[in-house]
Design a protein around this motif. Sequence first.
Motif, PDB file in Angstrom:
ATOM      1  N   UNK A   1       4.348   5.074  -3.991  1.00  0.00           N
ATOM      2  CA  UNK A   1       4.583   3.779  -3.128  1.00  0.00           C
ATOM      3  C   UNK A   1       5.103   3.876  -1.873  1.00  0.00           C
ATOM      4  N   UNK A   2       4.608   3.371  -0.888  1.00  0.00           N
ATOM      5  CA  UNK A   2       5.213   3.407   0.555  1.00  0.00           C
ATOM      6  C   UNK A   2       5.819   2.183   1.023  1.00  0.00           C
ATOM      7  N   UNK A   3       7.451   2.119   1.117  1.00  0.00           N
ATOM      8  CA  UNK A   3       8.017   1.065   1.289  1.00  0.00           C
ATOM      9  C   UNK A   3       8.762   1.196   2.854  1.00  0.00           C
ATOM     10  N   UNK A   4       8.925   0.108   3.588  1.00  0.00           N
ATOM     11  CA  UNK A   4       9.639   0.103   4.712  1.00  0.00           C
ATOM     12  C   UNK A   4      11.067   0.131   4.565  1.00  0.00           C
ATOM     13  N   UNK A   5      11.865   0.743   5.366  1.00  0.00           N
ATOM     14  CA  UNK A   5      13.192   0.674   5.325  1.00  0.00           C
ATOM     15  C   UNK A   5      13.897  -0.810   5.588  1.00  0.00           C
TER      16      UNK A   5
ATOM     17  N   UNK B   1       9.375   3.794   8.241  1.00  0.00           N
ATOM     18  CA  UNK B   1       9.915   3.035   9.181  1.00  0.00           C
ATOM     19  C   UNK B   1       9.565   1.600   9.465  1.00  0.00           C
ATOM     20  N   UNK B   2      10.097   1.025  10.160  1.00  0.00           N
ATOM     21  CA  UNK B   2       9.772  -0.754   9.875  1.00  0.00           C
ATOM     22  C   UNK B   2       8.358  -0.770  10.238  1.00  0.00           C
ATOM     23  N   UNK B   3       7.848  -1.978   9.122  1.00  0.00           N
ATOM     24  CA  UNK B   3       6.902  -2.397   9.234  1.00  0.00           C
ATOM     25  C   UNK B   3       6.903  -4.055   8.887  1.00  0.00           C
ATOM     26  N   UNK B   4       6.993  -4.589   9.779  1.00  0.00           N
ATOM     27  CA  UNK B   4       7.578  -6.070   9.491  1.00  0.00           C
ATOM     28  C   UNK B   4       6.660  -6.847   8.622  1.00  0.00           C
TER      29      UNK B   4
ATOM     30  N   UNK C   1      -1.934  -3.361  15.860  1.00  0.00           N
ATOM     31  CA  UNK C   1      -1.871  -1.466  15.945  1.00  0.00           C
ATOM     32  C   UNK C   1      -2.318  -1.416  14.445  1.00  0.00           C
ATOM     33  N   UNK C   2      -1.829  -0.087  14.021  1.00  0.00           N
ATOM     34  CA  UNK C   2      -1.843   0.481  12.726  1.00  0.00           C
ATOM     35  C   UNK C   2      -1.366  -0.303  11.728  1.00  0.00           C
TER      36      UNK C   2
ATOM     37  N   UNK D   1      -1.972  -2.107   4.770  1.00  0.00           N
ATOM     38  CA  UNK D   1      -2.042  -2.028   6.309  1.00  0.00           C
ATOM     39  C   UNK D   1      -1.685  -0.524   6.609  1.00  0.00           C
ATOM     40  N   UNK D   2      -1.690  -0.124   8.021  1.00  0.00           N
ATOM     41  CA  UNK D   2      -1.428   0.947   8.162  1.00  0.00           C
ATOM     42  C   UNK D   2      -0.201   1.546   8.186  1.00  0.00           C
ATOM     43  N   UNK D   3       0.917   0.800   7.813  1.00  0.00           N
ATOM     44  CA  UNK D   3       2.407   1.258   7.517  1.00  0.00           C
ATOM     45  C   UNK D   3       2.587   1.414   5.980  1.00  0.00           C
ATOM     46  N   UNK D   4       1.640   1.112   5.364  1.00  0.00           N
ATOM     47  CA  UNK D   4       2.002   1.283   3.839  1.00  0.00           C
ATOM     48  C   UNK D   4       2.185   0.231   3.151  1.00  0.00           C
ATOM     49  N   UNK D   5       2.324  -1.183   3.761  1.00  0.00           N
ATOM     50  CA  UNK D   5       2.426  -2.255   3.034  1.00  0.00           C
ATOM     51  C   UNK D   5       1.135  -2.962   2.448  1.00  0.00           C
ATOM     52  N   UNK D   6       1.093  -3.479   1.183  1.00  0.00           N
ATOM     53  CA  UNK D   6      -0.063  -4.132   0.676  1.00  0.00           C
ATOM     54  C   UNK D   6       0.292  -5.466  -0.088  1.00  0.00           C
ATOM     55  N   UNK D   7      -0.802  -5.825  -0.537  1.00  0.00           N
ATOM     56  CA  UNK D   7      -0.791  -7.088  -1.187  1.00  0.00           C
ATOM     57  C   UNK D   7      -2.029  -6.995  -2.536  1.00  0.00           C
ATOM     58  N   UNK D   8      -1.918  -7.781  -3.359  1.00  0.00           N
ATOM     59  CA  UNK D   8      -2.720  -7.536  -4.577  1.00  0.00           C
ATOM     60  C   UNK D   8      -3.480  -8.891  -4.716  1.00  0.00           C
TER      61      UNK D   8
END
Length: 597
Positions: free
Chosen positions: A140-144, A234-237, A272-273, A323-330
Amino acid sequence: MCAAGRRRGRRERALLWCVLVAAWEAAWGQLRYSVPEEMPKGSFVGDVAKDLGLELPALRDRGLRVVSAGRTQYFSLHGKTGHLVTAERIDREQLCESVQRCVLRCEVIVEGQMQVYGIEVEITDINDNAPGFQEAETELRMSETTSPGSRFPLARAHDPDSGANSLQRYELSGDEHFSLAVQAGPGGDQRPELVLAKALDREEAAFHELVLRASDGGDPARTGTARIRVAVLDANDNAPVFGQAEYTVRVPEDVPVGSTLLTVTATDADEGMNGHVKYSMKKTKGLASKPFHLDAETGVITLVRSLDFEEGGSYELEVEAHDGGGLFDTAKVAMTVTDVNDNAPEISVRSALSEISEDAPSGTVVALLHVQDRDSGVNGEVRCSIAGRLPFRLERSFEDYYRVVTSRELDREEVAEYNVTVRAADGGSPALRSSAVLALRVLDENDNAPVFAEARYSARLPENNAAGALVLTQAQPNTDWRFSQTQRPGTSGSQNGEEGGAWPNNQFDTEMLQAMILASANEAADGNSTLGGGTGTMGLSARYGPQFTLQHVPDYRQNVYIPGSTATLTNAAGKRDAKNSGSSGGNKKKSGKKEKK
């Protein structure tokens, strides 16, 4: 003492009630048994012969056998004991993975009685499977900047066992930043979620290692684990968001392969990404995702394999938007497959006669049929009939079984063989049809006597009629003719007659004429006839039955009398000569006119 007597009485009443219920089910053609899964081949299931009240010596004579509607025969009948046993090792999870109560059905047919009994065998579960995850490791990828309290769905474990042996609980270990929450799904299933309990700091820790454990309720319990690695970004709002949490769609089972079924859409406010969304389908165990393909860029779900309502009526998919920053929805996609009338009724002849006596009573059973349609609803409703105006009808026997019975007595002389066509049509529009043909031969019984076409016969013959000329014929095919030896005509005394050369033309009594024909034919066949003198006046044709031909030219001067009768044959004028003939012409009568020299 009184309390003990009351308890004993209750136990006796309960036992009697169980016996009565079992007897009632057997009387109404239904037996129920249960057997654990994974039992070896030949394991005992139930005493069918005892429960049906059949004696063991009679089993071989009555032809007891087990049939099933499916391609695989899971049970067989032991011929010597009458026990129902397993025909192979049964895996409950393979047969009934998503069914709480697993029941196999078969029928016992008693050939000699044309009887059918239904049998239900419940396959009970044993704890032979441990919970397992589709993937042993997940990242899992999570923003700080993720807020504490945020929840992230985790992959669910799967345990094919049922009841207490199925999946019961989840546990999480490994890090204080995270905790575990378990939500109950619509069907009562458990859905684990990873909860961020403490804010993340990438500079403090770029990764967090966790272990998710799933346990069942067996004794002892079985467990399965999955490793979870959390990467801090890093932050992906903003995370992608689906337009709706659940998508529903109804799909007919005959939709062509390659058709677009649904498009899912998620949006991301980032640029962007971090704002570029890609779609994926979460892997599931079993067949749920195999017929479908999700385009990663467009979110279009297409069909890649033909659907079959009879194999699967519904599918549940889980799709993700990253998304490109690793955040997701299901989001959840629920697909319901609707039935199409694509299965014709199937007719199976379970038992049938090939011959039947023509004196069999009305209602005699000649065949036992099984009719089924794999479609559901109206498309699976079957109507049965017999083609043509035949002396047979259909009777409902047991569930999908029918009996073909005679509707009246049969007559072999009318119809010697029947081809009975049993037709079945379902309720679809248009209806699908099928048929089966039964060949039945009617056996002959001695139920017809020979019959003369006429009760009275008469003939006139000229004196000079040639030998071999046809006098009288009565042809009746396939009749065995017999002639009485006691009816032997003799010659009378001489009587007056005419010299016109014509056979006497008066009307005779019916019995006299029949006796004369029978006696003449009999003596002509033997070559001993005294009718008309010589070697026989009439003959019997072996080829055409009772056909009488003139073998000897009759003398009009002769009369014939029948022994035991006072009547004699006379000439056309009805004259009689009471005088006896001379010694030189014992069978010739004198004429009223002078004889020619």
